[in-house]
Motif scaffolding. Structure first.
Motif, PDB file in Angstrom:
ATOM      1  N   LEU A   1       0.716  -1.171   0.179  1.00 42.90           N
ATOM      2  CA  LEU A   1       0.080  -0.077   0.049  1.00 42.90           C
ATOM      3  C   LEU A   1       0.836   1.421  -0.144  1.00 42.90           C
ATOM      4  O   LEU A   1       0.499   2.374  -0.540  1.00 42.90           O
ATOM      5  CB  LEU A   1      -1.027  -0.020   1.319  1.00 42.90           C
TER       6      LEU A   1
ATOM      7  N   ALA B   1       3.827   1.409  -1.571  1.00 38.20           N
ATOM      8  CA  ALA B   1       4.435   1.375  -2.926  1.00 38.20           C
ATOM      9  C   ALA B   1       3.474   1.924  -3.727  1.00 38.20           C
ATOM     10  O   ALA B   1       3.893   2.597  -4.721  1.00 38.20           O
ATOM     11  CB  ALA B   1       4.794  -0.114  -3.134  1.00 38.20           C
ATOM     12  N   VAL B   2       2.052   1.659  -3.523  1.00 40.43           N
ATOM     13  CA  VAL B   2       1.128   2.097  -4.664  1.00 40.43           C
ATOM     14  C   VAL B   2       0.674   3.471  -4.176  1.00 40.43           C
ATOM     15  O   VAL B   2      -0.093   4.135  -5.233  1.00 40.43           O
ATOM     16  CB  VAL B   2      -0.268   1.416  -4.576  1.00 40.43           C
ATOM     17  N   GLY B   3       1.379   4.252  -3.368  1.00 35.90           N
ATOM     18  CA  GLY B   3       1.280   5.598  -3.286  1.00 35.90           C
ATOM     19  C   GLY B   3       0.335   6.192  -2.155  1.00 35.90           C
ATOM     20  O   GLY B   3       0.280   7.342  -1.915  1.00 35.90           O
ATOM     21  N   LEU B   4       0.071   5.286  -1.246  1.00 34.63           N
ATOM     22  CA  LEU B   4      -0.461   5.799   0.151  1.00 34.63           C
ATOM     23  C   LEU B   4       0.732   6.490   1.075  1.00 34.63           C
ATOM     24  O   LEU B   4       1.527   5.826   1.320  1.00 34.63           O
ATOM     25  CB  LEU B   4      -1.294   4.895   0.675  1.00 34.63           C
ATOM     26  N   PRO B   5       0.477   7.504   1.589  1.00 34.65           N
ATOM     27  CA  PRO B   5       1.581   8.284   2.446  1.00 34.65           C
ATOM     28  C   PRO B   5       1.437   7.812   3.865  1.00 34.65           C
ATOM     29  O   PRO B   5       1.181   8.423   4.667  1.00 34.65           O
ATOM     30  CB  PRO B   5       1.344   9.699   2.235  1.00 34.65           C
TER      31      PRO B   5
ATOM     32  N   ARG C   1       5.362   9.861   4.309  1.00 39.44           N
ATOM     33  CA  ARG C   1       5.945   9.442   3.351  1.00 39.44           C
ATOM     34  C   ARG C   1       5.369   8.176   2.521  1.00 39.44           C
ATOM     35  O   ARG C   1       4.695   7.378   3.402  1.00 39.44           O
ATOM     36  CB  ARG C   1       7.634   9.200   3.530  1.00 39.44           C
TER      37      ARG C   1
ATOM     38  N   GLY D   1       4.652   5.874  -1.627  1.00 39.59           N
ATOM     39  CA  GLY D   1       5.251   5.990  -2.874  1.00 39.59           C
ATOM     40  C   GLY D   1       6.374   5.172  -3.238  1.00 39.59           C
ATOM     41  O   GLY D   1       7.087   4.507  -2.316  1.00 39.59           O
ATOM     42  N   LEU D   2       6.813   4.867  -4.689  1.00 39.78           N
ATOM     43  CA  LEU D   2       7.977   3.922  -4.744  1.00 39.78           C
ATOM     44  C   LEU D   2       9.299   4.594  -4.577  1.00 39.78           C
ATOM     45  O   LEU D   2      10.162   3.866  -4.354  1.00 39.78           O
ATOM     46  CB  LEU D   2       7.695   3.706  -6.150  1.00 39.78           C
ATOM     47  N   GLY D   3       9.424   5.870  -4.423  1.00 37.11           N
ATOM     48  CA  GLY D   3      10.432   6.673  -4.118  1.00 37.11           C
ATOM     49  C   GLY D   3      11.382   6.011  -2.738  1.00 37.11           C
ATOM     50  O   GLY D   3      12.197   6.034  -2.725  1.00 37.11           O
TER      51      GLY D   3
ATOM     52  N   ILE E   1      14.699   8.536  -6.829  1.00 34.78           N
ATOM     53  CA  ILE E   1      13.709   9.018  -5.853  1.00 34.78           C
ATOM     54  C   ILE E   1      12.604   9.822  -6.564  1.00 34.78           C
ATOM     55  O   ILE E   1      11.562   9.690  -6.606  1.00 34.78           O
ATOM     56  CB  ILE E   1      14.193   9.720  -4.676  1.00 34.78           C
TER      57      ILE E   1
ATOM     58  N   ALA F   1      10.808   7.461  -9.072  1.00 30.75           N
ATOM     59  CA  ALA F   1       9.828   6.629  -8.670  1.00 30.75           C
ATOM     60  C   ALA F   1       8.582   7.633  -8.019  1.00 30.75           C
ATOM     61  O   ALA F   1       7.375   7.312  -8.270  1.00 30.75           O
ATOM     62  CB  ALA F   1      10.339   6.059  -7.263  1.00 30.75           C
TER      63      ALA F   1
ATOM     64  N   THR G   1       4.372   7.650  -8.795  1.00 36.37           N
ATOM     65  CA  THR G   1       3.387   7.703  -7.848  1.00 36.37           C
ATOM     66  C   THR G   1       2.458   9.193  -7.950  1.00 36.37           C
ATOM     67  O   THR G   1       1.289   8.989  -7.830  1.00 36.37           O
ATOM     68  CB  THR G   1       4.110   7.860  -6.415  1.00 36.37           C
TER      69      THR G   1
ATOM     70  N   MET H   1      -3.114   2.065  -9.698  1.00 37.04           N
ATOM     71  CA  MET H   1      -2.248   1.189  -9.417  1.00 37.04           C
ATOM     72  C   MET H   1      -2.458  -0.327  -8.778  1.00 37.04           C
ATOM     73  O   MET H   1      -1.859  -1.264  -9.079  1.00 37.04           O
ATOM     74  CB  MET H   1      -1.378   1.910  -8.244  1.00 37.04           C
TER      75      MET H   1
END
Lengths: 181, 208
Positions: A64, A66-70, A76, A78-80, B99, B102, B106, B114
């Motif tokens: 979750l 990774a799919v973009g929930l902070p 923080r 996301g995939l970053g 970063i 990625a 997002t 996603m």
């Protein structure tokens, strides 16, 4: 084999991890290192759900993120967050939850605060750092000892969390045991 | 539920979620093989210009790097001491690119897209992964997050009456026990509505 209950518990603990991300980080005054509640969640997931379900709930939580929930502490996500130097600690959470759960399951019948704390320290601190620190070393190409020294500041907070987590694990075992042995 | 998605219409937004993730994986692999800083600078320019294409404001783009700045600074200083300035710039630039790339995925992909891409990807492995169960777990978790917030709030109020709102243990224990009891009830309700998790549902859709 996973039944519906297992799936619901896994989902609940993933949500609980998210909830812990909203707990503001406490900064230890003398060291100045922020202590977040989420590494506490790792120990609780393993210690309350056991190895397999505990690790899966962390996998679910990280998916979750990774799919973009902070959902990570500080909002923080996301995939970053996985491509940064500390990505190893995030992936290490899975192994850590599994290890804590594995040891707690081993000592289930005679589980007390000492053995639970041992499980939390071995899995949630020692193993976690054993994965996270080499990752930083390789990803940022800095020497192992430097990475180790940089991480030492987090150890006191982690030990406090391990003791707290073990108290919760033992109390939940007495009131609402989910690991059957 | 707040997500990190930044709504806009752009080619980057339109690209399928699965392809974006795949491209990101390729970039991540290739970037660690590159040894010339010129190529790295080129890739950096490309990624930054993609932020422009995606119409993402500069402030938001920089905000993606901010949480990592502290760590990047440590890496930079450590690298100057062990090797040289060029290596330090190289390593930090590589992280920054990864970063930013990625985060771009997002920022430009809706969470529902996603998750749909994820389920589609998983269904390739449905012989090994129970896709229906994974889908159920994903949607349950998203639903549970606000519920757990409510439970925690209730427990805190109850403990404040007893003067124990500062006792973390007195907050954690009732919250966890109540959450687990709720979980047991939900599982029973799901089973009563014959979501039979022991079944192998091969369509990848969960029965409700």
């Amino acid at each position: 084999m996973m039944n519906t209950k297992d799936i619901v518990y896994i989902a609940l603990f993933a949500a609980l991890m998210a909830g812990l991300g909203f707990v503001p980080a406490i900064t230890i005054p003398s060291i100045g290192v922020p202590v977040t509640a989420q590494s506490l969640g790792i120990m609780l997931a393993g210690g309350i759900l056991g190895a397999k379900r505990g690790a899966l709930s962390i996998v679910l939580f990280l998916v979750l993120v990774a799919v973009g929930l902070p959902l990570l502490a500080g909002g923080r996500g996301g995939l970053g967050v996985f491509s940064g130097a500390s990505g190893g600690f995030l992936l290490g959470w899975i192994a850590a939850a599994y290890a804590v759960g594995y040891i707690v399951e081993k000592y289930w019948n005679k589980l007390n605060i000492i053995s639970a704390a041992g499980a939390c320290i071995l899995g949630g601190v020692v193993l976690l750092y054993a994965i996270g620190i080499p990752w930083v070393t390789v990803a940022a190409s800095i020497p192992f000892m430097k990475a180790l020294m940089g991480s030492l500041a987090f150890i006191p907070g982690d030990l406090i969390k391990a003791v707290f987590a073990s108290a919760v694990i033992v109390a939940v075992k007495n009131q609402y045991p989910l690991i059957s042995k | 539920m707040i997500s990190l998605y930044y709504p806009a219409t752009s080619p980057v937004h339109k690209l399928a979620a699965g392809i974006k993730v795949l491209l990101l994986l390729i970039l991540g692999t290739v970037l660690f093989q590159v040894e010339q800083i010129e190529i790295l600078v080129g890739v950096a320019v490309l990624v930054v210009s993609l932020y422009g294409v995606a119409k993402i404001p500069f402030k938001l783009a920089f905000g993606q790097l901010r949480p990592a700045l502290y760590l990047l600074a440590i890496v930079f200083i450590a690298q100057i001491f062990i090797s040289d300035l060029e290596t330090a710039i190289f390593v930090v630039l590589r992280f920054a690119i990864l970063i930013l790339a990625a985060s771009l995925v997002t920022l430009t992909t809706m969470m529902s897209d996603m998750i749909a891409a994820l389920e589609k990807g998983l269904s390739l492995f449905q012989r090994w992964i129970p896709v229906a169960k994974v889908s159920l777990a994903l949607s349950l978790t998203i639903r549970f997050i606000p519920v757990i917030g409510v439970i925690t709030q209730e427990v805190r109020e109850a403990q404040r009456v007893r003067g124990m709102e500062r006792n973390l243990f007195a907050i954690f224990m009732p919250t966890i026990i109540r959450t687990l009891k709720m979980g047991t009830e939900i599982a029973e309700a799901l089973d009563a509505r014959s979501f039979d998790a022991e079944d192998e549902i091969s369509t990848g859709k969960s029965k409700k």
